[in-house]
Design a protein around this motif. Structure first.
Motif, PDB file in Angstrom:
ATOM      1  N   GLY A  39      -2.666  -1.701  -2.629  1.00 20.14           N
ATOM      2  CA  GLY A  39      -1.425  -1.859  -3.380  1.00 20.14           C
ATOM      3  C   GLY A  39      -0.631  -0.576  -3.323  1.00 20.14           C
ATOM      4  N   VAL A  81       4.342  16.433  -1.107  1.00 23.93           N
ATOM      5  CA  VAL A  81       3.131  15.676  -1.459  1.00 23.93           C
ATOM      6  C   VAL A  81       2.532  16.376  -2.676  1.00 23.93           C
ATOM      7  CG1 VAL A  81       0.892  14.865  -0.652  1.00 23.93           C
ATOM      8  CG2 VAL A  81       2.771  15.141   0.979  1.00 23.93           C
ATOM      9  N   LEU A  92       5.870   4.655   1.688  1.00 26.43           N
ATOM     10  CA  LEU A  92       6.531   5.759   2.379  1.00 26.43           C
ATOM     11  C   LEU A  92       7.439   5.236   3.496  1.00 26.43           C
ATOM     12  CD1 LEU A  92       3.439   8.136   2.633  1.00 26.43           C
ATOM     13  CD2 LEU A  92       5.548   8.660   1.390  1.00 26.43           C
ATOM     14  N   SER A 110       0.375   4.946  -4.206  1.00 24.75           N
ATOM     15  CA  SER A 110      -0.642   4.042  -3.686  1.00 24.75           C
ATOM     16  C   SER A 110      -1.543   3.620  -4.837  1.00 24.75           C
ATOM     17  CB  SER A 110      -1.476   4.793  -2.646  1.00 24.75           C
ATOM     18  OG  SER A 110      -2.716   4.141  -2.423  1.00 24.75           O
ATOM     19  N   ALA A 116       1.042   9.658  -4.612  1.00 25.30           N
ATOM     20  CA  ALA A 116      -0.196   8.863  -4.540  1.00 25.30           C
ATOM     21  C   ALA A 116      -1.372   9.536  -5.256  1.00 25.30           C
ATOM     22  CB  ALA A 116      -0.562   8.590  -3.080  1.00 25.30           C
ATOM     23  N   GLN A 117      -1.352  10.875  -5.313  1.00 22.67           N
ATOM     24  CA  GLN A 117      -2.487  11.567  -5.936  1.00 22.67           C
ATOM     25  C   GLN A 117      -2.147  12.127  -7.318  1.00 22.67           C
ATOM     26  OE1 GLN A 117      -4.294  14.356  -3.199  1.00 22.67           O
ATOM     27  NE2 GLN A 117      -4.446  12.839  -1.571  1.00 22.67           N
ATOM     28  N   ALA A 134      -0.699   9.968   6.160  1.00 22.29           N
ATOM     29  CA  ALA A 134       0.274   8.875   6.029  1.00 22.29           C
ATOM     30  C   ALA A 134       1.733   9.312   6.200  1.00 22.29           C
ATOM     31  CB  ALA A 134       0.095   8.182   4.677  1.00 22.29           C
ATOM     32  N   TYR A 139      -2.716  14.315   3.575  1.00 20.28           N
ATOM     33  CA  TYR A 139      -3.206  13.088   4.188  1.00 20.28           C
ATOM     34  C   TYR A 139      -2.201  12.677   5.266  1.00 20.28           C
ATOM     35  CZ  TYR A 139      -4.985   8.333   4.500  1.00 20.28           C
ATOM     36  OH  TYR A 139      -5.514   7.173   4.943  1.00 20.28           O
ATOM     37  N   PHE A 183      -4.575   2.378  -4.032  1.00 22.33           N
ATOM     38  CA  PHE A 183      -5.894   2.353  -3.385  1.00 22.33           C
ATOM     39  C   PHE A 183      -6.955   2.521  -4.489  1.00 22.33           C
ATOM     40  CE2 PHE A 183      -9.405   4.334  -1.045  1.00 22.33           C
ATOM     41  CZ  PHE A 183      -9.461   3.531   0.087  1.00 22.33           C
ATOM     42  N   ASN A 186       0.858  -1.198   0.000  1.00 17.58           N
ATOM     43  CA  ASN A 186       0.000   0.000   0.000  1.00 17.58           C
ATOM     44  C   ASN A 186       0.888   1.238   0.000  1.00 17.58           C
ATOM     45  OD1 ASN A 186       0.460   0.872   2.901  1.00 17.58           O
ATOM     46  ND2 ASN A 186      -0.393  -1.165   3.228  1.00 17.58           N
ATOM     47  N   GLY A 187       0.283   2.394  -0.152  1.00 21.58           N
ATOM     48  CA  GLY A 187       1.048   3.632  -0.260  1.00 21.58           C
ATOM     49  C   GLY A 187       1.733   4.024   1.039  1.00 21.58           C
ATOM     50  N   THR A 188       1.102   3.715   2.160  1.00 21.39           N
ATOM     51  CA  THR A 188       1.713   4.048   3.448  1.00 21.39           C
ATOM     52  C   THR A 188       2.970   3.213   3.660  1.00 21.39           C
ATOM     53  OG1 THR A 188      -0.518   4.477   4.256  1.00 21.39           O
ATOM     54  CG2 THR A 188       1.212   4.367   5.906  1.00 21.39           C
ATOM     55  N   ASP A 236       5.700  11.982  -2.553  1.00 23.13           N
ATOM     56  CA  ASP A 236       4.455  11.244  -2.331  1.00 23.13           C
ATOM     57  C   ASP A 236       3.571  11.541  -3.537  1.00 23.13           C
ATOM     58  OD1 ASP A 236       1.970  10.287  -1.659  1.00 23.13           O
ATOM     59  OD2 ASP A 236       2.082  10.917   0.431  1.00 23.13           O
ATOM     60  N   LYS A 248      -7.675   5.859  -6.229  1.00 23.99           N
ATOM     61  CA  LYS A 248      -6.586   6.668  -6.788  1.00 23.99           C
ATOM     62  C   LYS A 248      -6.672   6.642  -8.323  1.00 23.99           C
ATOM     63  CE  LYS A 248      -5.175   7.644  -2.843  1.00 23.99           C
ATOM     64  NZ  LYS A 248      -4.242   7.590  -1.760  1.00 23.99           N
TER      65      LYS A 248
HETATM   66  C1  LIG Z   1      -3.710   7.532  -0.452  1.00 26.20           C
HETATM   67  C2  LIG Z   1      -2.544   8.270   0.019  1.00 26.20           C
HETATM   68  C3  LIG Z   1      -1.542   7.668   0.786  1.00 26.20           C
HETATM   69  C4  LIG Z   1      -1.648   6.287   1.370  1.00 26.20           C
HETATM   70  O1  LIG Z   1      -1.951   5.268   0.543  1.00 26.20           O
HETATM   71  P1  LIG Z   1      -2.551   3.889   1.104  1.00 26.20           P
HETATM   72  O2  LIG Z   1      -2.412   2.970  -0.039  1.00 26.20           O
HETATM   73  O3  LIG Z   1      -3.954   4.135   1.521  1.00 26.20           O
HETATM   74  O4  LIG Z   1      -1.704   3.475   2.274  1.00 26.20           O
HETATM   75  C5  LIG Z   1      -0.426   8.421   1.101  1.00 26.20           C
HETATM   76  N1  LIG Z   1      -0.308   9.697   0.717  1.00 26.20           N
HETATM   77  C6  LIG Z   1      -1.265  10.320   0.015  1.00 26.20           C
HETATM   78  C7  LIG Z   1      -1.073  11.743  -0.388  1.00 26.20           C
HETATM   79  C8  LIG Z   1      -2.417   9.640  -0.345  1.00 26.20           C
HETATM   80  O5  LIG Z   1      -3.369  10.278  -1.051  1.00 26.20           O
END
Ligand SMILES: *Cc1c(COP(=O)(O)O)cnc(C)c1O
Length: 400
Positions: A225, A157, A90, A212, A185-186, A114, A112, A214, A85-87, A183, A217
């Motif tokens: 994942g 981020v 990191l 991430s 993820a977005q 995380a 977020y 998720f 996962n994304g966390t 980061d 996303k």
């Molecule tokens: C979704 C997200 C994460 C964490 O991802 P997970 O897969 O839910 O652990 C981390 N940072 C940001 C900015 C996110 O949007």
């Protein structure tokens, strides 16, 4: 004056069209329409999932390696290391940097949780900084003020879908000798353009990129994942080892690691969705452009500001309201079956778990203002103009 437009599709639903005030779209509007997206890919996705089940290669199967290779190619990066996962991404990235408790990591207050969470878990010291009021990314001047001899890394981020000012951050990293990990993820799929015109993918600029998968996303799987990316062979080796119980040879553990894997079913889904990622970004950009136009020059609405160096893949479409009650608008939209979300209602420095005597209320005025005034509207790959017109009509009606 009204007219009826009865549509019967596979998921037969009836849409009754009235003048706006009475309009009721029976198909529920969602922040993200994952079912609509799935239906378009259904035969392909179903087959890919079944193939994994039939092969029983659930963990570290060929689909994981194939996805990894295809994602490396898409990103133009040497190494992609999938994880759970994304966390975790990191956390593993931070573990790979050999930091000591008390080492300082700079990150954004408006984000977020995380990032701050893994910094805390590893006994490192989060140093929060404020963001730009328009793009919501790290304010470079504030970053400069926060750097100390103990600064070991900075985590920009790429909030809501566009990159932080990476060129400036990389210069600071070089000057002060610290790591940058993104980061992303977005903002997966966003392009970053250097001042000299060189174009790269978000997440491949810093020493490590973390993402991430998720489901909601921009590149989401059907469960959890994540992944790390890097062009650095040593860091790649280390992260791969940490994600695999600290071993590079089975049963020989060189460092304390974690167990963090992307499973084969998720990789199979991601392989298919990766092929559509750019087209998905375009659909989101089109939806954002529709909103921008509808809200242009409205005295109470600030539409998303654009970075000069990054494309925007609109993971979220986030407005800042000035002189209007964000919470009341949200309630009003709810009465019209329009979902809206607040990302994020509480700045990190005011969260119970992250309270710190260094940071009092008022410490980060931009973030505090944003947390009180942002609202995110539905944005996804299946949004029709008809639905958007209904949404913008309701927002404008409330703000009249
Ligand atoms: C979704 C997200 C994460 C964490 O991802 P997970 O897969 O839910 O652990 C981390 N940072 C940001 C900015 C996110 O949007």
């Amino acid at each position: 004056m009204c007219f009826f437009n009865i549509t019967k599709g596979k998921n037969a639903y009836i849409r009754v069209k009235f003048p706006l005030i009475m309009q009721a779209a029976v198909k529920k509007i969602q922040m993200v329409d994952l079912i609509g997206q799935y239906e378009k890919l259904q035969p392909e996705i179903d087959k890919a999932i079944l193939d994994v089940v039939r092969s029983a290669a659930f963990i570290n199967g060929p689909e994981v390696k194939n996805f990894q290779a295809e994602f490396e190619k898409y990103l133009g990066v040497k190494h992609v290391i999938p994880c759970a996962n994304g966390t975790d991404a990191l956390q593993i990235a931070m573990m790979a940097m050999d930091l000591k408790p008390g080492d300082e990591i700079i990150t954004a207050d408006f984000t977020y949780v995380a990032t701050a969470e893994v910094i805390g878990l590893l006994g490192l010291k989060p140093v929060l900084v404020d963001v730009y009021p328009g793009t919501f990314t790290l304010n470079i001047e504030e970053v400069k003020k926060a750097i100390t001899p103990k600064t070991k890394a900075i985590v920009p981020v790429h909030l809501f879908g566009q990159c932080a000012e990476m060129d400036e951050l990389m210069k600071l990293a070089k000057q002060h000798n610290f790591y940058v990990f993104e980061d992303v993820a977005q903002a997966i799929g966003a392009d970053y353009t250097y001042p000299d015109g060189k174009k790269v993918k978000a997440g491949t600029i810093g020493h490590i990129g973390c993402t991430s998968f998720f489901p909601s996303k921009n590149l989401g799987c059907y469960g959890d994942g994540g992944a790390m990316f890097t062009n650095d062979d040593e860091l790649a080796k280390k992260m791969r080892m940490i994600a695999n119980h600290g071993q590079s040879v089975q049963y020989y553990h060189d460092v304390v690691g974690v167990n963090s894997r992307l499973d084969s079913i998720q990789a199979a889904v991601l392989r298919i969705k990766l092929r559509h990622l750019d087209e998905y970004a375009k659909a989101r950009q089109k939806a954002a452009a529709y909103y921008n136009k509808a809200f242009a020059n409205h005295p109470k609405i600030k539409t998303p500001a654009r970075s000069q160096h990054s494309t925007h893949v609109f993971h979220q479409y986030t407005l800042v309201l000035e002189g209007a009650d964000r919470n009341k608008l949200r309630e009003y939209l709810a009465t019209k079956d329009i979902p809206a979300m607040v990302y994020y209602p509480v700045p990190l420095h005011l969260q119970k778990a992250y309270k710190d005597p260094r940071y009092k209320e008022g410490a980060f005025p931009v973030t505090e203002h944003l947390c009180a005034s942002v609202i995110s509207l539905p944005i996804h790959t299946e949004l029709s103009e008809e639905t958007q017109s209904y949404i913008t009509g309701a927002v404008l009606e409330f703000l009249k």
